[in-house]
Every structure is written in C-alpha cells, then in structure tokens.
Design a protein around this motif. Sequence first.
Motif, short mmCIF file in Angstrom:
data_model
loop_
_atom_site.label_atom_id
_atom_site.label_comp_id
_atom_site.label_asym_id
_atom_site.label_seq_id
_atom_site.Cartn_x
_atom_site.Cartn_y
_atom_site.Cartn_z
N LYS A 1 0.84 -1.14 -0.02
CA LYS A 1 -0.09 0.06 0.12
C LYS A 1 0.63 1.26 -0.05
CE LYS A 1 -3.52 2.52 0.34
NZ LYS A 1 -4.58 2.80 -0.79
N GLN A 2 1.92 1.41 0.77
CA GLN A 2 2.86 2.49 0.90
C GLN A 2 3.46 2.69 -0.27
OE1 GLN A 2 5.24 1.58 4.56
NE2 GLN A 2 3.13 1.84 5.81
N ALA A 3 4.04 1.49 -1.39
CA ALA A 3 4.55 1.67 -2.47
C ALA A 3 3.69 2.04 -3.59
CB ALA A 3 5.41 0.56 -2.46
N GLY A 4 2.28 2.42 -3.35
CA GLY A 4 1.30 2.78 -4.38
C GLY A 4 0.67 1.68 -4.90
N ILE A 5 0.93 0.30 -4.66
CA ILE A 5 0.20 -0.99 -5.05
C ILE A 5 -1.05 -0.69 -4.73
CG2 ILE A 5 -0.12 -3.26 -5.12
CD1 ILE A 5 3.16 -3.40 -4.99
N VAL A 6 -2.02 -0.92 -5.86
CA VAL A 6 -3.51 -0.47 -5.65
C VAL A 6 -4.22 -1.97 -5.49
CG1 VAL A 6 -5.42 0.40 -6.87
CG2 VAL A 6 -3.23 1.15 -7.54
N GLY A 7 -3.90 -3.27 -5.78
CA GLY A 7 -4.87 -4.31 -5.39
C GLY A 7 -4.15 -5.69 -5.71
N SER B 1 -13.28 -22.92 -0.17
CA SER B 1 -13.46 -21.74 1.12
C SER B 1 -12.44 -20.78 0.69
CB SER B 1 -13.51 -22.31 2.38
OG SER B 1 -13.44 -21.15 3.20
N TYR B 2 -12.77 -19.68 1.03
CA TYR B 2 -11.74 -18.44 0.94
C TYR B 2 -11.24 -18.15 2.27
CZ TYR B 2 -12.79 -18.03 -3.90
OH TYR B 2 -12.72 -18.33 -5.27
N GLU B 3 -11.65 -18.80 3.43
CA GLU B 3 -11.17 -18.40 4.64
C GLU B 3 -9.80 -18.58 4.98
OE1 GLU B 3 -13.45 -19.98 7.67
OE2 GLU B 3 -15.55 -19.37 6.89
N ILE B 4 -8.97 -19.16 4.11
CA ILE B 4 -7.59 -19.22 4.15
C ILE B 4 -6.84 -17.77 3.83
CG2 ILE B 4 -7.29 -20.09 2.03
CD1 ILE B 4 -5.40 -21.19 4.95
N TYR B 5 -7.61 -17.18 3.16
CA TYR B 5 -7.08 -15.71 2.73
C TYR B 5 -7.52 -14.80 3.64
CZ TYR B 5 -5.86 -17.32 -1.81
OH TYR B 5 -5.09 -17.88 -3.17
N TYR B 6 -8.50 -15.17 4.50
CA TYR B 6 -9.34 -13.88 5.41
C TYR B 6 -8.14 -13.06 5.99
CZ TYR B 6 -14.34 -14.85 4.39
OH TYR B 6 -15.21 -15.10 3.83
N PRO B 7 -7.23 -13.68 6.68
CA PRO B 7 -6.25 -12.51 6.97
C PRO B 7 -5.70 -11.52 6.37
CG PRO B 7 -5.51 -14.63 8.00
CD PRO B 7 -6.74 -14.80 6.94
N VAL B 8 -5.45 -12.11 5.02
CA VAL B 8 -4.87 -11.17 3.77
C VAL B 8 -5.90 -10.24 3.68
CG1 VAL B 8 -4.24 -11.00 1.47
CG2 VAL B 8 -3.34 -12.79 3.25
N PHE B 9 -7.17 -10.55 3.32
CA PHE B 9 -8.34 -9.63 3.23
C PHE B 9 -8.69 -8.73 4.33
CE2 PHE B 9 -10.76 -13.20 0.71
CZ PHE B 9 -9.68 -13.21 -0.29
N LYS B 10 -8.41 -9.07 5.47
CA LYS B 10 -8.64 -7.95 6.52
C LYS B 10 -7.58 -6.99 6.64
CE LYS B 10 -9.32 -8.07 11.55
NZ LYS B 10 -8.41 -7.27 12.13
N VAL B 11 -6.38 -7.31 6.38
CA VAL B 11 -5.39 -6.04 6.01
C VAL B 11 -5.55 -5.34 4.92
CG1 VAL B 11 -2.99 -5.69 6.28
CG2 VAL B 11 -3.71 -7.57 7.34
N MET B 12 -6.09 -5.96 3.75
CA MET B 12 -6.33 -5.23 2.64
C MET B 12 -7.63 -4.21 2.81
SD MET B 12 -6.15 -8.17 -0.33
CE MET B 12 -6.33 -7.14 -1.64
N VAL C 1 -7.51 -3.03 -3.09
CA VAL C 1 -8.78 -3.54 -3.66
C VAL C 1 -8.44 -5.09 -4.03
CG1 VAL C 1 -10.20 -3.39 -5.80
CG2 VAL C 1 -9.44 -1.46 -4.93
N LEU C 2 -9.65 -5.79 -3.81
CA LEU C 2 -9.64 -7.31 -4.07
C LEU C 2 -10.16 -7.80 -5.55
CD1 LEU C 2 -9.12 -10.33 -3.39
CD2 LEU C 2 -11.23 -10.29 -2.33
N ASN C 3 -9.31 -8.10 -6.22
CA ASN C 3 -9.62 -8.52 -7.72
C ASN C 3 -10.06 -10.06 -7.72
OD1 ASN C 3 -7.20 -6.29 -8.03
ND2 ASN C 3 -9.35 -5.78 -9.30
N LEU C 4 -11.20 -10.39 -8.32
CA LEU C 4 -11.41 -11.75 -8.27
C LEU C 4 -11.56 -12.53 -9.74
CD1 LEU C 4 -13.69 -11.98 -5.37
CD2 LEU C 4 -11.59 -12.86 -5.28
N PRO D 1 -17.37 -5.82 4.27
CA PRO D 1 -18.41 -4.84 3.70
C PRO D 1 -17.47 -3.54 3.37
CG PRO D 1 -18.76 -4.96 6.06
CD PRO D 1 -17.77 -6.32 5.63
N LYS D 2 -16.44 -3.22 4.09
CA LYS D 2 -15.48 -2.33 3.48
C LYS D 2 -14.35 -2.56 2.60
CE LYS D 2 -16.49 0.11 7.90
NZ LYS D 2 -16.21 0.82 9.20
N LEU D 3 -14.20 -3.61 2.46
CA LEU D 3 -13.13 -4.17 1.43
C LEU D 3 -13.77 -3.95 0.08
CD1 LEU D 3 -10.40 -5.51 0.50
CD2 LEU D 3 -11.79 -7.59 0.76
#
Lengths: 408, 408
Positions: free
Chosen positions: A90-96, A138-149, A155-158, A220-222
């Motif tokens: 995020k700090q380096a300007g990466i968007v998603g 399931s995507y729960e394995i990604y949930y820690p990543v999504f939380k920080v995102m 932005v999460l692209n799927l 909901p805010k992601l």
Amino acid sequence: MPANEITLPTASDFHIHLRQDAMMRMVVPRVAEGGVSLAYVMPNLRPPITSTEQALTYKAHLEKLAPNVTFLMTLFLSPDLTPDEVRRAKQAGIVGGIIFMATLRPLARPHHVPLSPFPGVKSYPRGVTTNSDSGIESYEIYYPVFKVMEEEGLVLNLHGEIPSDDEKVCKSNLHETWQTSPNCDSISGIPFSLLHQDVCFMNAEEKFLPHLAQLHADFPKLKIVLEHATSKAAVDMVKSLGDTVACTITVHHLELIVDDWAGQAHHFCKPVAKYPHDRKALRDVVAEGHSRFFLGTDSAPHPHTAKETAHAHAGVFTTPLVLPYLATILDSFGALDRLQGFACEFGKRFYGVVEKDGHGGRTVTLKRTSFAVPQTYNFEADVVVGTEAGGVVPFWAGKEVGWRIVKG
Amino acid sequence: MPANEITLPTASDFHIHLRQDAMMRMVVPRVAEGGVSLAYVMPNLRPPITSTEQALTYKAHLEKLAPNVTFLMTLFLSPDLTPDEVRRAKQAGIVGGIIFMATLRPLARPHHVPLSPFPGVKSYPRGVTTNSDSGIESYEIYYPVFKVMEEEGLVLNLHGEIPSDDEKVCKSNLHETWQTSPNCDSISGIPFSLLHQDVCFMNAEEKFLPHLAQLHADFPKLKIVLEHATSKAAVDMVKSLGDTVACTITVHHLELIVDDWAGQAHHFCKPVAKYPHDRKALRDVVAEGHSRFFLGTDSAPHPHTAKETAHAHAGVFTTPLVLPYLATILDSFGALDRLQGFACEFGKRFYGVVEKDGHGGRTVTLKRTSFAVPQTYNFEADVVVGTEAGGVVPFWAGKEVGWRIVKG
C-alpha cells in the motif's frame, strides 16, 4: 442524426495483461494506441508478482516503454502474504491484489492432472475447510490477508470461477496412466458427492457468485471487483451488492457468445463467452450506465502458434484498438453515449485513483470511419530468454471496425 | 473380478462420414480395424448424394475399399426429392435419408454470412411457413417426402439442432461490410422478436426437440433417428416417444463435456459436448441398456490443418478404434456389459437390417491391455482432385486406451 465524431477523456483499462520480455515490448506501446492512458496491470508473470519489490521493478520496465501511461500495479495474492507485505504494498502505491481462478484440488491430486498455472495460490480440498459443503472451496484461508487489505484500502480483484468437476479424474480417465477402481466413490477421501456438482466452463462463474456475496458480507468495506464478468447472473449479483463491489467487463464479452469460440481459437478465453441472454445482460448494464460496471479488457496476447494448435491458450488481444472496438460495439446496440462513463470515468471513480502528474485532462477523438483490423501484431525474438519472433492475432483480425482514433 | 477379455459380434456404426478421394481411401479400411462391420454412410459429399444413382456409385467405391463391410446408404434429403426418387431409393436398397442441421436463414441473407455447407437443403425464413411462431423453422416443406418415406419404410435421420440466433447479423456486425440501421428491428421483414430466442450451440439441440415430437406425432409409423444426441433433454425426449423413434450416441459424447472442446480443436464437433449432467444422461441410458439408443459415431475426419487453425472444422475422428474407445469408456462407468447391445445389436434391430451375405456371425475379441492411440493417420496426396497429403489426428491421440482388439 448520429454523431460522426466524438471526443472523450483517454480511457482506463482496469484489467490488462502486459506480459514480459519481447511480448511486453510489443504490447506496452499499443496501450496508448488503443486510446488508453491508465492500465491496471495483472501480476501473472513467470514467476508471478507476489511482492512489492517485484511489482515496482515490473512497473519501472513498463514506464520506460510507455512514459505517458499510468500503470497501477497489483499483487498475485496468496494466503502466505504477510500483513506487513500488504502494508508495504500500500505504501509503495500498489492498488490491489488478484486471485485468479479459485483452485480447488484434491490433496493427493494425481500427478498427471495439470495443476493451476498459478503456483502462488494454495489449494485446499472441498469438505475439509468450512463453508465448503456446497462442494466448492472456501476463501477463509485468505481472510487474514483480506482483513489487512480492507484496513489498508487495497482492492480485491477476483477471477470469479470455480473449478470444473473432478469427476472425470476418477470416473472416466481409466485410459490415463493413473487408475482407480472403476467403482471408486472418492478421491483421497473426498466423496464424489462433493466432486460432482455439474460444474463446467459454462456455469463456473454463476456457481462462484455465492462466494462473492459471502466475501462482501464478511468484508463490507473491502473494495472487491468481480473481473471480466460474462453472465447475467454475475450482472444481477453485482448490482444487488453494496457500493464496495464492482465489476469489469471486457470488449470481447460485449460481442461474443459461445458459438463464436466453438472451434475459433482466437475467441477462446476464460471465462468463456456464454449465451445470447448473457451478452444481452452485459450490454444492458453498459447501456444503463451503471457506474459499478466499467472497462477491464482482460486483453491477453498469445503468439498465434499458441492459439492455432491442438490446445489453444485462453485469451483475446484487444489492447491496440480498445476504443475503436468499443465505440463500434456500443454503437451497434445504441449505447455510444455510455462509452465515456464505461471506459473513462466509472473505473477511476470506484478505485479512487488519479493518473500520474501531467496525465490527466488528455482527450482522444474518434471518427466514424471504417478500417480493417490488422491480421497480426508482430513481436521480435528475444535472445536473452531464448524466445522466437512471432505474431499475435488481434480480435476481429481482418474485419472492419467502424470508428477510428483520429486524435489523441 | 472383472473380465479381462470379451468377445462380441462385430459392431455397427449407424452414423459415419467416410469422405471422398484420398481421405476416403485412408478412412474406409479403418472401419474394420475399429471392430465395425456395418456402416451407415452419411451422404454429405461434394456434391451431396441426393439420388439413388449417386448413392450406388459411392457404395461401389466403398465396397471396393472394404469388401468385408456392409455399407448402408442414405440420401441427403431435400424438399425437392420426388416420391418416385424415394421409391427408387428404397428399391435400390437405400435405407434412409438425413436432414443435417435445419437451416433457417432470412430470405435476403446478407452475402457475407456463411450459408449452410449443405446446399441440398432449402432455406425458409421463420414466420413465413406455419408452425414457426416459436421462432424456429418448419419442416412442413418436407412433409410430402416424409410421407413417401413412411410408406416405403425409409428411415429419417435428423441432425437435431436449430440455427443460432441471427440477431448478431443486424445488431452487432456493423463492423462488417453489410450494414443496417443501428436501430433496425427486422431483417427482410422478419421481426427481431422471432430472431431472438437465445439460441446458441449449447441449447440448439434442446430447442429442436419439440420438432422431433411434432414429426413423430405427424408420422407415427416413420422411423426417425435423432442423430448424435448430446443432452439430457434429448435422452428424455426420445425415451418419452414411441418405438419408431431412436437415437444414436457417439463415442466422444460419452466422454467429453464443454470444457474439453474449449480451445481444443480436436474435440470440437457439432453438436458440441455439453454439461456434465448431459454426459451423465448419455452414460446412464447406455448403462440402462435402453434398446432405442445405439452407436452412431459421427466420426468425421478432417486434415489436422483444418483443425489446428483459426476456424476449426467440426468433427472428431474415432473410426480406427471404435471398440477400444467404447470398451474403455463404458468400463470407466461400469457399463462394459452393455457394450454388445449398444454397439452390435440395438441399431440393427431398430433398422431391421442384416449384414450382407457372409458378413453375419463374425466376432471380435477385446483384451484389457493398454496401448497408445496413434498421433495421426496419414492420407496421401490426390493428384486427380489436386489435394495435398496430410494427417488426421484421432480422438485421444497419444493417450492410452485400456482395451485392444486382439482378434476379429
């Protein structure tokens, strides 16, 4: 009297594959030719871009080839991504960050079955993690990543497809090296009832949509973008969700149906184009001017030798003529007045991004005039990586488009 | 303990394309190699076989190449066929007549839109003939022919698909040479409401089925075969109809789904393979041993150069290994015991045909043993017609099949 000339802001392409090496050097200068000044860049290189450092290196290559284009960078998501790396990105300007096709495979997948081409995404069997009783992963394995995102505003692209049934692996590939008993009722302990959900390329997107809804409910805010939607079901689902969920639509999915890629390798892409009513839903949502639906071309060049062969690679190449294609297609269903919102405005608004200094305010002018799409775009041999010269056949090669960029 | 060797009567293939010239000389000797001794021969040559005389000339060519095979001949049906010609055909031993894909085109079809490759079948616009208010064409123009066929005992073979929507012709092909107003609401006076029925390759067979039911109702004594069924809907429909309606199933449709022809030209055929549940319905009806469902391979060889290209020809080539493929596939879903009925008995019983003198009573023995399918079957150049030498890539090229013909 319809307009014969239109002037728009330069366009934004929120899903583009720019490749590496010789192919990259051919493709990147074409971005601006297509009327596009902002490119949201896919990270599926070899190896995939999974760190900030890799993304910045790649960005530098791209900017050198096209100084007038704003490149927004993404990470190839993996459950291994650390919260620190997300914050650094995020700090380096990466968007998603993007998850390509959700890969579910039995743990002990037979060795001859092709694995996901994206090794960065880990695989978990159905029935093993929660939320998978519908037979999809399931995507729960990604949930820690999504939380920080979500916290950091990435932005999460799927790529919204679930994998096709694995039933064939056991039931019908007895002719392959790997064999099971003809009466086997499981693979590695996963019962067939969970491996047999009638999933195939035609419904893989629709069957993914409940996951999209669940992810949105859980975060909901992601900001989430369902990439390259192809179905009425996807349009309806994205419409029904909140303002943090958007959807990209490609050029080619506004034009093609299943018939067009049947035996026509240059129209074959993933997700595949579907029924006429699906194409109509995509056109209708564009014609409606819905601001959460915007352009992401998924332009994905392959050498023609990788297309006109027994196993064609998936992807349609539209980069050099994005606005001429789009103007022609939108014009064909009476939605030319929606071109500016769809291609130039809605995406930037959803992402909350601006073009880099000096890039804003440029325009492009299109004129109603026919010309033939080139048969091929050639790229050079690459002595460093040892690849041969070749050509990429663009969308509508040899056909006429009805609008031409005359200024911009 | 499953059997490792089975002996069957030689098989019958009730739908086969044997081609002409050099291709024919390669293909015809392969019929017996595949364990087949009776071939029901498709008439779509150039020009198509529309008369008894042509059929007998073609038959003589075939018999010279494979004296041990019984060739049953068919006519390419056209509404122009006279009752006398139908009777002449019957007297000459011709068994049936086929309508390939029902061709509906607007009368003033734009010249750049490809016409049916089968010029023998006339085209009639929707809405012009009766029975077409559903937006699909009528067969009533053929009714005089069907009536004589019913009286004479010829079998009607149907490629059961309706054409895809023509909507694109007007609405989205503005980039083509031919143009209409962007707001056009008809083609040649046929309203779009009739040209816009969501028809595409994935549902073209299902949407044909009401016509099958209607034809059967109108000609209850006419034997009708729905050729190369690919869908659960087709299986259900044929089951629901009377004993004069049967259905052929190919080798490849027992194995493939839509995913398998996506980008894979050698798996592309018409009708296209469909959903997993459709394949399951085909397998289930074979496993059930339903006697109105039997083998018709629709084996359709094309030079590999006509497959591995931008516009692949439709067709899968299975002739050289029909019984090895079938044994392997039926074995994979536990239906090996149905091989004999499906491949050797039901078809002949439905048609009421016998093999020519001296051909009955032969057997073929298959052994459970793996071997690799050849990568290609080569054919020679043909100096007379001016065609080049080439190769045909067979189904499962390079893969292992699990059963081999060891005697027969």
